[in-house]
Structure formats: C-alpha cells, structure tokens
Design an enzyme around this catalytic site. Sequence first.
Site, mmCIF file in Angstrom:
data_model
loop_
_atom_site.group_PDB
_atom_site.id
_atom_site.type_symbol
_atom_site.label_atom_id
_atom_site.label_comp_id
_atom_site.label_asym_id
_atom_site.label_seq_id
_atom_site.Cartn_x
_atom_site.Cartn_y
_atom_site.Cartn_z
ATOM 1 N N GLU A 45 0.872 -1.177 0.000
ATOM 2 C CA GLU A 45 0.000 0.000 0.000
ATOM 3 C C GLU A 45 0.904 1.220 0.000
ATOM 4 O OE1 GLU A 45 -3.385 2.522 2.457
ATOM 5 O OE2 GLU A 45 -2.351 0.877 3.474
ATOM 6 N N ASP A 70 4.980 4.754 3.661
ATOM 7 C CA ASP A 70 4.769 6.202 3.766
ATOM 8 C C ASP A 70 6.049 6.795 4.336
ATOM 9 O OD1 ASP A 70 3.603 8.910 4.554
ATOM 10 O OD2 ASP A 70 1.779 7.901 3.910
ATOM 11 N N ASP A 119 -1.642 12.232 -2.238
ATOM 12 C CA ASP A 119 -1.638 13.655 -2.590
ATOM 13 C C ASP A 119 -1.744 13.736 -4.111
ATOM 14 O OD1 ASP A 119 -0.998 16.297 -3.219
ATOM 15 O OD2 ASP A 119 0.469 16.472 -1.609
ATOM 16 N N ASP A 155 -10.323 10.526 -4.333
ATOM 17 C CA ASP A 155 -11.454 11.452 -4.443
ATOM 18 C C ASP A 155 -11.180 12.522 -5.481
ATOM 19 O OD1 ASP A 155 -9.407 12.602 -2.664
ATOM 20 O OD2 ASP A 155 -10.800 14.300 -2.633
#
Length: 216
Positions: A45, A70, A119, A155
């Site tokens: 991920e 991350d 982002d 989104d």
Amino acid sequence: MGKDKLRRFAEIETFANVYQLDQAKPLKGKWAEQHFKNSNPVVLELACGKGEYSVNLARMFPDKNFIGIDYKGNRIWRGAKTGLEEGISNVAFLRIQIDHILDYFAKGEIAEIWITFPDPQPQDKREKKRLTFPAFLNRYKEILADGGSVHLKTDNDGLYAYTCAKVDELGLVCKRKTDALYASEFVDEVLSIKTHYEKIYLKSDKNINYIEFAFA
C-alpha cells in the site's frame, strides 16, 4: 515538532513491524522469507497514511503479506501499533520515499499494489510527483510479478482522469474503472475499506474514483 509526533517517532523505532530507510535494504527480494517467515504473496500500500488499508487487508487475507509505505512516521505509527496490539503478523510498515522503491524490492517480488488517496499534486509543475506519473509506473512494473495489478482509489477527479489517460497512452491493461465507486458493480468488502480521509470525503458527498490496471 509536537510532543505527540516526537513520541510516535520514538515509539516506531522500537516496533518490530516497522522498517525505516536503509534499515530495510537487506530485505530486498527476501521480505516474505525473512520478515514474514513464509512464502506468501507480498502486497504494497503506497502513501498508506495511517495504514487502514494495509491493516484491514491483512485481517481479511491471512494468506498474504502486506506492507504499508509512507514517509511520515507519525502517520504509520497508528497502523503499526494496531498490528502489534492485535497480533496481526502479516502486516508491516516501511518508512521511505516512494521514489526509492527499487532499492527495497526485487524484480517481480510484489503481487499487487494499492495507492489509496495519495496527494494528487494538482499543479502542472508537480506532475512528476504524482504516484501514477510514468516514472513511478516504470518502477511498479519492475517490482510487480507477472499479471500483478495496481489499484488507485482517489477522491480527486483530476488525478483519476490523469491516471486513466496514462493507462491509455502507455498501452497498459485497464481491468476496471469507475468515477462513482459506491454506485458501481465493483464495490465489495475490499473496495469498501475506508481510510480516514475517505470518510471525510464521503461526508461531503464526494465521489470516489477507482481504477485497476496492469502492465501488458
């Protein structure tokens, strides 16, 4: 830096399921064998944030291994801590810049990649920072096993449109795509996993975009 961030950075230094920067390089090509102690497929991920997808996928699929990536240690602290508290042995976290992913994974080592609400880097001058920019896609192609998929949930309509365009331009294989995930036939228990940010977007009635693609 706030006290909570400092505490979390200190804590993840002690977590057995977190690797940071050069610490993880010796695991290249050996994640399943050396960290997870099995031969199960490894799934990534990217831009995992708090690691909601990694943790939930690990709960759902005990026969697979999951690594959330991350750069912000105070974010991955949450997912890593949950993994330790619940004894979820098939999830781990890696704190690196995704640009350097080839330093940490070998050719064909990864079965699948998830990119969850990254982002979107909407400014034209930041196109090279988008996680579906061709240079990133080339890196994913290198580490993905044959037939392995890349999944993007976002989104951001602009990032979704950009990614769909790159998939077409580069001749990649589009397996599924929709600009209204929760009104589509694709939604299932996996795609219904909701990250912290997705919950915020849904409260604002924001549509969720999804595309799954593979390399020819």
